[in-house]
Scaffold this motif. Structure first.
Motif, PDB file in Angstrom:
ATOM      1  N   MET A  52       0.838  -1.228   0.118  1.00 30.61           N
ATOM      2  CA  MET A  52       0.163   0.107   0.057  1.00 30.61           C
ATOM      3  C   MET A  52       0.863   1.511  -0.118  1.00 30.61           C
ATOM      4  SD  MET A  52      -2.803  -1.106   2.711  1.00 30.61           S
ATOM      5  CE  MET A  52      -4.384  -0.178   2.061  1.00 30.61           C
ATOM      6  N   MET A  54       3.871   1.440  -1.273  1.00 27.38           N
ATOM      7  CA  MET A  54       4.461   1.670  -2.805  1.00 27.38           C
ATOM      8  C   MET A  54       3.501   1.983  -3.661  1.00 27.38           C
ATOM      9  SD  MET A  54       7.433   1.499  -1.987  1.00 27.38           S
ATOM     10  CE  MET A  54       7.915   1.758  -3.569  1.00 27.38           C
ATOM     11  N   ARG A  55       2.293   1.766  -3.620  1.00 25.30           N
ATOM     12  CA  ARG A  55       1.324   1.949  -4.354  1.00 25.30           C
ATOM     13  C   ARG A  55       0.812   3.691  -4.013  1.00 25.30           C
ATOM     14  NH1 ARG A  55      -3.713  -1.076  -3.100  1.00 25.30           N
ATOM     15  NH2 ARG A  55      -3.383  -2.888  -3.804  1.00 25.30           N
ATOM     16  N   ALA A  56       0.757   4.057  -2.868  1.00 26.21           N
ATOM     17  CA  ALA A  56       0.469   5.447  -2.465  1.00 26.21           C
ATOM     18  C   ALA A  56       1.597   6.168  -3.161  1.00 26.21           C
ATOM     19  CB  ALA A  56       0.274   5.568  -1.232  1.00 26.21           C
ATOM     20  N   VAL A  57       2.993   5.872  -2.907  1.00 25.87           N
ATOM     21  CA  VAL A  57       4.249   6.670  -3.550  1.00 25.87           C
ATOM     22  C   VAL A  57       3.771   6.586  -5.146  1.00 25.87           C
ATOM     23  CG1 VAL A  57       6.612   6.214  -4.021  1.00 25.87           C
ATOM     24  CG2 VAL A  57       5.756   5.715  -1.769  1.00 25.87           C
ATOM     25  N   GLY A  58       3.333   5.422  -5.861  1.00 28.41           N
ATOM     26  CA  GLY A  58       2.908   5.690  -7.143  1.00 28.41           C
ATOM     27  C   GLY A  58       2.073   6.653  -7.480  1.00 28.41           C
ATOM     28  N   HIS A  59       1.200   7.085  -6.622  1.00 25.45           N
ATOM     29  CA  HIS A  59       0.281   8.106  -6.819  1.00 25.45           C
ATOM     30  C   HIS A  59       0.852   9.332  -6.556  1.00 25.45           C
ATOM     31  CE1 HIS A  59      -3.239   5.752  -7.863  1.00 25.45           C
ATOM     32  NE2 HIS A  59      -3.150   4.974  -6.935  1.00 25.45           N
ATOM     33  N   MET A  61       2.099  10.367  -3.587  1.00 25.69           N
ATOM     34  CA  MET A  61       1.641  10.792  -2.144  1.00 25.69           C
ATOM     35  C   MET A  61       2.999  10.899  -1.365  1.00 25.69           C
ATOM     36  SD  MET A  61      -1.689   8.514  -1.383  1.00 25.69           S
ATOM     37  CE  MET A  61      -3.205   8.783  -2.408  1.00 25.69           C
TER      38      MET A  61
END
Lengths: 203, 203
Positions: A52, A54-59, A61
């Motif tokens: 999660m 890493m996904r947020a980082v991808g967005h 954030m």
């Protein structure tokens, strides 16, 4: 039934499923920072939280990670997080709780320092997501007052910040105030057949 | 009990725990590629797999990701994986299964193409880890012959390659041959209180 009958029936079934799903989603309109708990004896609690993050980082954030337990090797995660140092802040709890130290007073002090850092980051307005990795373990050992942690997460977490708490044996009081709770259950584990912890899997 | 008595008792308890843990770990000597299954109705199946992929990447491994289901937005994951394009190969199953298409024959063809690509990558010797994301769904809809998938993973997966299969409703035959199976159970879900899917959480 013929293949083409199957196709028609399938298309109809899927259309109905999509309709039902769209209808449900249309009622979901609230956007807010969630309190998320990953608990249970199975694997994947910290790993899913890391996913999660890493996904947020991808967005795009900004994310903060507070590790309440030291001692497990996590060189893989570290290498990746380091690549996103502009978006991710990681706090490791000093020489805190590990299987190696076994010094309760030092662990309590380290837990307090990590929690103080966590509160500051959650409240800062800088981070959209804060991961409190293995906080459940610290709470289980009574290294931090449960009431204080619950009161902060319930009353002082800014509305737009996601907080993820991991670790087995999550306290009921925490589950009570959480928005999303997942229990990871171990169905089968390779240790049973003598397989050792391996890079990319356990660390 | 006084604080210092608690400290002493704690140190002793932890020493024993560590001793027991070290003893168990010493018996774990086998290193091998695992077949890992994340299933269950809870969240975190694909997210934990994504976390494992990122950890493996952090260890410098080459990783392949085959997405058997298209349709969910996963821009966050994509952005991160793109940053590691030298280590990660991603195959998306064309215009395959989505809630939007509902064309069974096209879905079956896409599942076949994705599975053929997956087999090639698993056998190639290039990748240390291969994620078969949502393969369980494809198997559940009988878009691929279960026996073929099970036989390949059991008999033809190279010994040193980790394969991760995700998706709810994992088939018993797959669980049977897996080394590590985790079930994600939903304890509490924010949809219940009207919260919509959000970036960094659902996608």
């Amino acid at each position: 039934m013929s293949e083409s009958d199957l196709d028609v029936r399938h298309a109809e079934k899927m259309r109905k499923k999509k309709e039902a799903r769209d209808k449900i989603l249309a009622t979901k309109t609230i956007e807010k920072g969630l309190l998320i708990v990953h608990t249970g004896k199975g694997k994947g609690k910290s790993t899913a939280a890391f996913g999660m993050v890493m996904r947020a980082v991808g967005h795009g954030m900004k994310v903060a990670v507070v590790q309440f337990i030291k001692g497990r090797i996590e060189t893989g995660e570290k290498a990746v997080l380091d690549r996103f140092a502009d978006q991710v802040t990681v706090k490791r709890m000093g020489e805190g709780f590990t299987w190696e130290t076994q010094d309760r007073q030092r662990d309590i002090a380290a837990a307090r320092a990590a929690w103080d850092a966590a509160k500051e980051m959650i409240a800062s307005g800088t981070y959209k997501m804060v991961l409190l990795d293995e906080l459940n373990i610290v709470l289980r050992y009574d290294y931090l007052p449960l009431e204080e942690v619950v009161a902060f997460l319930r009353d002082e977490k800014p509305e737009d910040v996601h907080v993820i708490v991991t670790g087995r044996n999550a306290k009921d009081e925490l589950i009570e105030i959480a928005d999303l709770v997942t229990e990871m259950t171990m169905v089968k584990h390779p240790f049973r057949s003598g397989v050792k912890p391996q890079a990319g899997i356990e660390f």
